[in-house]
Design a protein around this motif. Sequence first.
Motif, PDB file in Angstrom:
ATOM      1  N   PHE A   1       0.799  -1.230   0.000  1.00 28.13           N
ATOM      2  CA  PHE A   1       0.000   0.000   0.000  1.00 28.13           C
ATOM      3  C   PHE A   1       0.827   1.274   0.000  1.00 28.13           C
ATOM      4  N   LEU A   2       2.114   1.160   0.279  1.00 28.32           N
ATOM      5  CA  LEU A   2       2.935   2.377   0.267  1.00 28.32           C
ATOM      6  C   LEU A   2       3.854   2.427  -0.934  1.00 28.32           C
TER       7      LEU A   2
ATOM      8  N   PRO B  60       0.630   2.701  -4.225  1.00 24.18           N
ATOM      9  CA  PRO B  60       0.485   3.629  -3.095  1.00 24.18           C
ATOM     10  C   PRO B  60      -0.940   4.153  -2.946  1.00 24.18           C
ATOM     11  N   VAL B  61      -1.421   4.163  -1.722  1.00 25.58           N
ATOM     12  CA  VAL B  61      -2.692   4.808  -1.433  1.00 25.58           C
ATOM     13  C   VAL B  61      -2.472   6.305  -1.491  1.00 25.58           C
ATOM     14  N   ARG B  62      -3.566   7.064  -1.482  1.00 29.29           N
ATOM     15  CA  ARG B  62      -3.423   8.498  -1.685  1.00 29.29           C
ATOM     16  C   ARG B  62      -3.355   9.263  -0.394  1.00 29.29           C
TER      17      ARG B  62
ATOM     18  N   GLN C 179      -1.176   7.238   3.569  1.00 31.79           N
ATOM     19  CA  GLN C 179       0.193   6.717   3.572  1.00 31.79           C
ATOM     20  C   GLN C 179       0.826   6.878   4.952  1.00 31.79           C
TER      21      GLN C 179
END
Lengths: 541, 259
Positions: free
Chosen positions: A193-194, A198-200, A204
Motif C-alpha cells: 500500500f505504500l 500507493p494509497v493516496r 500513507q
Amino acid sequence: MSEMKTPDARAEIPDPMIDASLRLPLLALFGGAAFWLVVSSVLAMIASIKFHAPDFLAACPWLIYGRVQPAADDALLYGFCIPAGLGVALWLVAQLGQAPLRGAIVPVVAAKLWHLGVLVGLIGILSGNSTGFAWLEFPRAGSVILFFAYLLLALWAMMNFAARRERALHPSHWFLVAALLWFPWTYSTANLFLVAWPVRGVVQGIIGWWFANNLIFLWLALVGVGTAFYFLPKFSGRPLQSYYLALFAFWTLILFGTWCGIPPGAPLPAWMPTLSSVAATLTVVPVLAIAIIMWKTLRGPTSGCNITPAPLSSLSANEVGGEGRGEVASLSLNSNPLAPSPLPAQAGRGSRQQSQAAPPTNCEPKGGPFCFIRFGFASFVLSSLMFIAMACPRISRVTEFTWFGPAQTQLQLYGFFAMTMFGAIYHLLPRVVGVELPFPKLARLQFWLSMSGVLLFIVPLAIGGVEQGMKLNNPGIAFMDATNAMLPFLRTSTVGLLLILLGNLLFALIFFAMTFVWGKSLLKKAHAIVTAPLKNQEVKA
Amino acid sequence: MKNGFWIFIAVFLALGGSWCGFVLAPELQLGGAKQTTVLNTSDVYPVGRPGEATQGSSVYRANGCAACHTEQVRQTGMTCGVTLTEAGKNPQAVTNLISSLVLINLTKEAADAASAKITAGGGKTEIHITATGPDIARGWGMRQSVAEDYLYDQPVQLGSLRAGPDLANAGARADANWQLLHLYAPKSEVKGSAMPPFRYLFEVRKIGREPSPDALKLPPEFAPPAGYEVVPRPEARELAAYLLSLRANAPLYSAPISP
C-alpha cells in the motif's frame, strides 16, 4: 491446571542433534547480523559527527545525513535485530519442542538471501533510492528479497514447531510463533500500500505509523519478551511466575499494542490519534504484567547467582540452583564435549545482593548472558513506558518532533532488543557451534561498553529532547536557540555511539573468533579423516 | 493455550483488528478524498504541484530531508474577533452596543453571539478567525496541517523530527534565490545553521565567455575562487521549486482561518 506445570517441569533432553541441526542456519543468520551491527554503528557514528561539523563528508551524496541516518537505523533493525531474532527463535522453537531442524539448507540459503536483501536495501538508501517512508526505506528490490527470505525462515521455524516432540506449549512459544506470523502481514501490507500501489494522501502516513508500530514496538517486544521468558527462569532457577499472568500479558500485549503508533498531533481525523492514544494507555497493562512476571521470577527466594562469563559452565552451576534443577541439570550434561567441569556452586546464597549490580565475586554475575537479558528487560519496560508517554497528548505536545523520539527508538532497538539478543546468542552459540566462548572477559567488556553506550546515548537525548520541546513550544525563544541548546546533548550522545560501536566490534570479534575456532576444528577433523587411511596403510605395510 | 492453532487465532484477531482499524478504515474514509474548496470561495484545494516541483519532491525524498524537517504545523486553538463592517441605520445604538461587548480573543460561540447582537441592532459584522499555537507564532503557517494538504504528495513526507524548521509553508517564507543560496551554503543565509551544505547539487565551473545568468550571487566568504561560478544543477532547481510549492495556508472547512 495441567498445562500450568508442564512448560517448566518439562525435561529437556540434551540432544546434540538439535543443536547440530541448527548450526549452519544460525551461523549464517548471526554472521550477517554481526556484520550489519558494526555497519550500522559506523553509519550512526558518521551521522552523529555531522552535528559537530555539518561540513563533514558533505560533498559525498552517499554519506549525507538524510541518507546515512535512515541507513544506520535500517541496518540495525533489518540487518541485526530481525535476523538475530529469527535465529534465536529458530533455536528456541527447536529447543522447546525437542525437535531437530530438518532440511537446514533452506534456512541457510534464506539467511544468505536475507542479508543480500539488506545489502541491496542499504545501497538503495545510500544511492538515493529510498522509498521515503520511515523504517520502510529499502527500495522495492530489497523489500521483495527480505520478504521471501523471511517467509522461508518462518516457514521452517513453523514446520519445526509443528513437528515438535514436546507437545505442551511454553509461554515463549506464544510470543515467538505470534511474531513469526506478525511480520509477513505487516510488511506485505506496508509494501503493497505504500510502495507497490500507493494509497493516496495522508493514508500513507497512517499505514506507515501502523507498520512501524507493529514492527518496532510489537514484533520486537514479542521476540524479545519470548526470549526472556525462556532464559530468565533458566538463569534464576525458578519457573516463570506465572503461566496465567504470562497468558494475560500475551493477549493484552497483542490486543492493545497493535493499535498504538499514531501520534496525537497527526493531521488526521480525530478518531485515529484518539484511538491510538487510548490503546497506548491500555498497553501499560501488559508492560506492567511482564514487569511483574520478571520481577517475581528473578526475585524469588531460590533465585541464585549462577552466572559465569562462560555460559556453559553457568548452566552447570545452575544444577544446584533449586527448582529448575531437573531441566537445567539435564541440559548441562555433556551436551557439549568441550564444556568445562561445573564450577563450584554459587547458588542459593546471597542471591539478592548478587543479582543486583554487586561487585563481582568469583561467580562474576556481570557480563554473562543473564546480565544482557536483565538489562534488556529493564530497557523494555523503560522504553515501552516512554513510548506510551509519547502517545499521551499532553506529553506529546512537548516531545513530538524532538530528540526524545529517537532516544526512545534507540532504547527499544538497542537497549532492549539487541541486548537481549546478545545475551541469548552468548548462551546458545557455544552449544550450537560446540566451541567454548573464546574470550569470556571480552563478552563482559562488551556488556559494559554496550550498556554505558546506550545509556550515554539515550539519557542526554531524552533530557535534551524534553528541553528542546519546551523551548520549541515557547515562541519567544528563537528556533536557532532551541536547536543550539540541543547541541551539547547531541555531542554527548556521540560518545555513547562510540561506546556502542566498540561494543558491537567486540561482539563481531567474539562471534567471528568462534566461527574461526570452529572452522579450524573442522579443518583438523577433515585433515584427520584425510590422513587417517594413509597411516593405516603405512601400518599395514 | 494448548496448541498452535490458538496462537494463530490470537494473531488473526489482534492484528486483523488493527489492520481493519488503521489500514482499511482510513483508506475507506480518506483514500477516495477529492479536492475540497477554499472556505468561502469556489477555488479548489489543493492544486497539484507543477512538474518541476513534483520532481523536486523526489529529490527531497532521495536526500532524506525528512530526517530533519517536518511538514506539519500544529495548532493549539483559535481565537475569534468581531469587526463591524457597516454601522447600519442607527450608528449611535450600534456604537453603544459595541462598547458594551468584548470583541477580541473570543471563542467561536462567543463571537457568534456578539455578532448576532450587533446584527440585531442593525449593524453588519465579520468574524475573523486566527489560529494559535507556538508553530503559528513562529510563522511556520497560518493554520494547522490537515489531511487535505497531503492529497497529491507521493510519498507523503510528514517527518518526525525538527532538527530544522518545519517546511509545511516553506514556499511562503522565501524565494527561489534564497533557497538555492541556502542549499549551497546554509551558513551564508542563516548564521550558525547546522544544516549540511548540499554542494553536490551545484556545479562549480570556470566562467565561460560570459558568466551564466543562473550563477549564484554568493557572499565573498562562500564564493568560489575568482574565475569560477556556482551554477545549480537540475536537481537543485527542482528541489527549490518543490520548496517553493510548499504552501498550506488556504482556509478550509476543516481548518478555518480568516485570510
